[in-house]
Design a protein around this motif. Structure first.
Motif, mmCIF file in Angstrom:
data_model
loop_
_atom_site.group_PDB
_atom_site.id
_atom_site.type_symbol
_atom_site.label_atom_id
_atom_site.label_comp_id
_atom_site.label_asym_id
_atom_site.label_seq_id
_atom_site.Cartn_x
_atom_site.Cartn_y
_atom_site.Cartn_z
ATOM 1 N N UNK A 182 0.826 -1.203 0.000
ATOM 2 C CA UNK A 182 0.000 0.000 0.000
ATOM 3 C C UNK A 182 0.861 1.253 0.000
ATOM 4 N N UNK A 183 0.347 2.314 -0.619
ATOM 5 C CA UNK A 183 1.067 3.587 -0.705
ATOM 6 C C UNK A 183 0.332 4.635 0.120
ATOM 7 N N UNK A 184 1.023 5.194 1.116
ATOM 8 C CA UNK A 184 0.417 6.223 1.978
ATOM 9 C C UNK A 184 0.757 7.599 1.421
ATOM 10 N N UNK A 185 -0.203 8.222 0.779
ATOM 11 C CA UNK A 185 0.018 9.533 0.178
ATOM 12 C C UNK A 185 -0.150 10.633 1.228
ATOM 13 N N UNK A 186 0.898 11.435 1.436
ATOM 14 C CA UNK A 186 0.809 12.521 2.436
ATOM 15 C C UNK A 186 1.057 13.895 1.804
ATOM 16 N N UNK A 187 1.289 13.916 0.486
ATOM 17 C CA UNK A 187 1.656 15.162 -0.202
ATOM 18 C C UNK A 187 0.640 16.279 0.053
ATOM 19 N N UNK A 188 -0.643 15.957 -0.159
ATOM 20 C CA UNK A 188 -1.673 16.993 -0.038
ATOM 21 C C UNK A 188 -1.869 17.474 1.393
ATOM 22 N N UNK A 189 -1.629 16.570 2.346
ATOM 23 C CA UNK A 189 -1.780 16.953 3.758
ATOM 24 C C UNK A 189 -0.721 17.984 4.153
ATOM 25 N N UNK A 190 0.493 17.823 3.624
ATOM 26 C CA UNK A 190 1.592 18.721 3.995
ATOM 27 C C UNK A 190 1.608 20.007 3.169
ATOM 28 N N UNK A 191 1.160 19.924 1.897
ATOM 29 C CA UNK A 191 1.233 21.083 1.002
ATOM 30 C C UNK A 191 0.388 22.230 1.567
ATOM 31 N N UNK A 192 1.036 23.346 1.833
ATOM 32 C CA UNK A 192 0.334 24.510 2.392
ATOM 33 C C UNK A 192 0.208 24.471 3.900
ATOM 34 N N UNK A 193 0.510 23.316 4.518
ATOM 35 C CA UNK A 193 0.439 23.206 5.991
ATOM 36 C C UNK A 193 1.812 22.979 6.605
ATOM 37 N N UNK A 194 2.865 23.327 5.835
ATOM 38 C CA UNK A 194 4.223 23.030 6.297
ATOM 39 C C UNK A 194 4.497 23.608 7.683
ATOM 40 N N UNK A 195 4.027 24.830 7.921
ATOM 41 C CA UNK A 195 4.348 25.462 9.212
ATOM 42 C C UNK A 195 3.761 24.710 10.391
ATOM 43 N N UNK A 196 2.600 24.099 10.168
ATOM 44 C CA UNK A 196 1.960 23.351 11.249
ATOM 45 C C UNK A 196 2.480 21.937 11.424
ATOM 46 N N UNK A 197 3.050 21.373 10.351
ATOM 47 C CA UNK A 197 3.384 19.941 10.374
ATOM 48 C C UNK A 197 4.879 19.651 10.340
ATOM 49 N N UNK A 198 5.703 20.701 10.105
ATOM 50 C CA UNK A 198 7.145 20.467 10.043
ATOM 51 C C UNK A 198 7.855 21.012 11.280
ATOM 52 N N UNK A 199 8.928 20.348 11.626
ATOM 53 C CA UNK A 199 9.850 20.741 12.694
ATOM 54 C C UNK A 199 10.496 22.078 12.312
ATOM 55 N N UNK A 200 11.151 22.744 13.260
ATOM 56 C CA UNK A 200 11.720 24.066 12.972
ATOM 57 C C UNK A 200 12.761 24.053 11.854
ATOM 58 N N UNK A 201 13.323 22.878 11.525
ATOM 59 C CA UNK A 201 14.294 22.850 10.420
ATOM 60 C C UNK A 201 13.603 22.952 9.057
ATOM 61 N N UNK A 202 12.266 22.878 9.043
ATOM 62 C CA UNK A 202 11.518 23.011 7.796
ATOM 63 C C UNK A 202 11.651 21.813 6.872
ATOM 64 N N UNK A 203 12.326 20.760 7.337
ATOM 65 C CA UNK A 203 12.557 19.577 6.493
ATOM 66 C C UNK A 203 11.830 18.361 7.055
ATOM 67 N N UNK A 204 11.968 18.139 8.353
ATOM 68 C CA UNK A 204 11.392 16.944 8.988
ATOM 69 C C UNK A 204 10.022 17.255 9.581
ATOM 70 N N UNK A 205 9.169 16.240 9.675
ATOM 71 C CA UNK A 205 7.889 16.463 10.353
ATOM 72 C C UNK A 205 8.094 16.734 11.843
ATOM 73 N N UNK A 206 7.130 17.419 12.452
ATOM 74 C CA UNK A 206 7.078 17.497 13.920
ATOM 75 C C UNK A 206 6.132 16.388 14.386
#
Length: 213
Positions: free
Chosen positions: A169-193
């Protein structure tokens, strides 16, 4: 049933970099799977920070413990490919003209390696009697400001999603993160929080558990 073995293979997303211990997608998904499958699940986390498709392909061919952990697993998750993109983008040094050829070459190599990785999984699993599932974590774009990076990620995701089957199975997360980077990424802007990792775990869980239940 004595419970299941869950082998997590991949890069810093698999290690849970950028959040507290126990909050990466691997431990969160494992707890969800235990609830859904009503049995204990033993995790083996083979995540390596900075791992590329190249590095993973080598490990799967050469590292006995890696091969064993994949062969014996009931559940396998794979997160790989992000570092291939990051390296190519860094090598281009932010000169957009340099980006396309470098990114195209990296994408070609990445797809080839990914196909070898999936082939090795199948090889290791061939002839194993018990049912198993493989779950691929799709990529989000760590460089939303770079159009070529968005294209790269979308093309990689399309390719990886092509491996979907009864087992995989393929877990697509692209749309969840697109535009929500500030809420879902760690302060490095690369990894998830923690919240970002939970989004990934939710997506994995929503793919169900195939022949395991």
């Amino acid at each position: 049933m004595m419970g299941y073995l869950y082998t997590a293979v991949g890069d810093s997303l698999t290690t849970g970099f950028g959040t507290l211990p126990g909050s990466g997608f691997v431990p969160v998904y494992r707890r969800m799977a235990e609830t859904r499958l009503r049995t204990s699940i033993r995790p083996v986390n083979l995540g390596v920070n900075g791992l590329t498709t190249d590095g993973l392909e080598r490990r799967l061919k050469e590292d006995y413990n890696y091969r064993l952990a994949v062969r014996d697993a009931d559940i396998i998750t794979l997160s790989i490919g992000g570092n291939d993109l990051i390296r190519a983008a860094k090598a281009a040094g932010g000169r957009p003209g340099d980006l396309s050829p470098r990114l195209q070459k990296a994408l070609r190599n990445c797809k080839q390696n990914f196909s070898d990785i999936m082939g090795t999984f199948m090889q290791l699993k061939a002839g194993m009697p018990k049912p198993y599932i493989i779950r691929i974590v799709g990529l989000y774009n760590p460089y939303p400001q770079i159009d070529e990076a968005s294209d790269w990620v979308r093309q990689f995701n399309r390719y990886a999603a092509g491996y979907s089957s009864r087992i995989c199975g393929f877990a697509s997360v692209y749309n969840e993160f697109a535009g929500n980077e500030r809420g879902l990424l760690f302060i490095d802007g690369i990894h998830p929080n923690g919240r970002g990792y939970r989004v990934i775990a939710d997506k994995l869980d929503s793919l169900g558990y195939g022949g395991l239940r």
